[in-house]
Design an enzyme around this catalytic site. Sequence first.
Site, short mmCIF file in Angstrom:
data_model
loop_
_atom_site.label_atom_id
_atom_site.label_comp_id
_atom_site.label_asym_id
_atom_site.label_seq_id
_atom_site.Cartn_x
_atom_site.Cartn_y
_atom_site.Cartn_z
CE LYS A 10 -3.93 -2.21 2.32
NZ LYS A 10 -4.92 -2.07 3.40
CE1 TYR A 50 -9.54 -2.74 0.42
CE2 TYR A 50 -8.70 -0.86 -0.80
CZ TYR A 50 -8.49 -1.96 0.02
OH TYR A 50 -7.22 -2.27 0.44
CG PHE A 58 -13.15 2.15 7.20
CD1 PHE A 58 -12.70 1.48 6.08
CD2 PHE A 58 -13.78 1.42 8.20
CE1 PHE A 58 -12.87 0.11 5.94
CE2 PHE A 58 -13.95 0.04 8.08
CZ PHE A 58 -13.50 -0.61 6.94
NE ARG A 86 -7.20 -13.34 5.84
CZ ARG A 86 -7.57 -12.10 5.57
NH1 ARG A 86 -7.26 -11.55 4.41
NH2 ARG A 86 -8.25 -11.39 6.45
CB THR A 92 -6.98 -5.77 9.96
OG1 THR A 92 -7.42 -6.91 9.23
CG2 THR A 92 -7.30 -4.51 9.17
NE ARG A 103 -2.21 -5.80 7.38
CZ ARG A 103 -3.26 -6.50 6.99
NH1 ARG A 103 -3.70 -7.51 7.72
NH2 ARG A 103 -3.88 -6.20 5.87
CG HIS A 116 -5.64 -6.30 0.10
ND1 HIS A 116 -6.81 -6.33 0.80
CD2 HIS A 116 -5.79 -7.19 -0.93
CE1 HIS A 116 -7.64 -7.20 0.22
NE2 HIS A 116 -7.05 -7.72 -0.84
CD GLU A 127 -9.08 -9.28 -3.39
OE1 GLU A 127 -9.93 -9.02 -2.52
OE2 GLU A 127 -7.91 -9.64 -3.10
P1 CMP Z 1 -7.57 -4.46 3.62
O1 CMP Z 1 -7.18 -5.87 3.91
O2 CMP Z 1 -6.93 -3.80 2.48
O3 CMP Z 1 -9.15 -4.43 3.43
C1 CMP Z 1 -9.96 -3.39 3.90
C2 CMP Z 1 -9.18 -2.28 4.51
O4 CMP Z 1 -9.93 -1.34 5.22
C3 CMP Z 1 -8.25 -2.86 5.55
O5 CMP Z 1 -7.23 -3.59 4.93
C4 CMP Z 1 -7.82 -1.63 6.30
O6 CMP Z 1 -6.70 -1.00 5.73
C5 CMP Z 1 -9.03 -0.73 6.12
N1 CMP Z 1 -9.70 -0.56 7.40
C6 CMP Z 1 -10.24 -1.50 8.16
N2 CMP Z 1 -10.75 -0.96 9.29
C7 CMP Z 1 -10.49 0.37 9.20
C8 CMP Z 1 -10.75 1.48 10.05
N3 CMP Z 1 -11.40 1.31 11.21
N4 CMP Z 1 -10.35 2.69 9.64
C9 CMP Z 1 -9.70 2.85 8.45
N5 CMP Z 1 -9.44 1.84 7.61
C10 CMP Z 1 -9.82 0.62 8.00
#
Ligand code: CMP
Length: 139
Positions: A10, A50, A58, A86, A92, A103, A116, A127
Amino acid sequence: MTERTFSILKPDATRRNLTGKINAVIEDAGLRIVAQKRIHMSKAQAEKFYEIHKERPFFGELVEFMTSAPVVVQVLEGADAVAKYREVMGATNPAQAADGTIRKLFAESVGENSVHGSDSQDNAKIEIAQFFTDAEIVG
Ligand code: CMP
């Protein structure tokens, strides 16, 4: 079983010159990078990617972030690649991510979380198809 998953490094990762360090973690975990390109996602691409999150509070912030700088889109291949990646990415929210995960090592926040990875084989196929043609994937 050998399978493929879709990965994005990202904007927070490309901005901090972390693509090589993250790829090293991916490769050390036994996943093979069988396709990779650096792109600047358009708003339409990010909104489509998304779509499932479009009702979330968000969503706007997420699309803005993902289009704020280049990303590296990838196809990763290996045994149980979806679950494996994963595990390698970690939770996340980086505050909850296990030691040694991407992460935990690099992410800045739940939004700016460096990578991601697809959450299922079905989504991996969808995807991958959004960003790569079959000819671009060299396994
Ligand atoms: P990703 O796996 O790319 O898929 C959805 C994305 O939403 C996740 O990773 C996060 O980067 C983002 N995300 C999830 N929860 C939040 C949050 N509370 N605020 C901002 N971004 C979020």
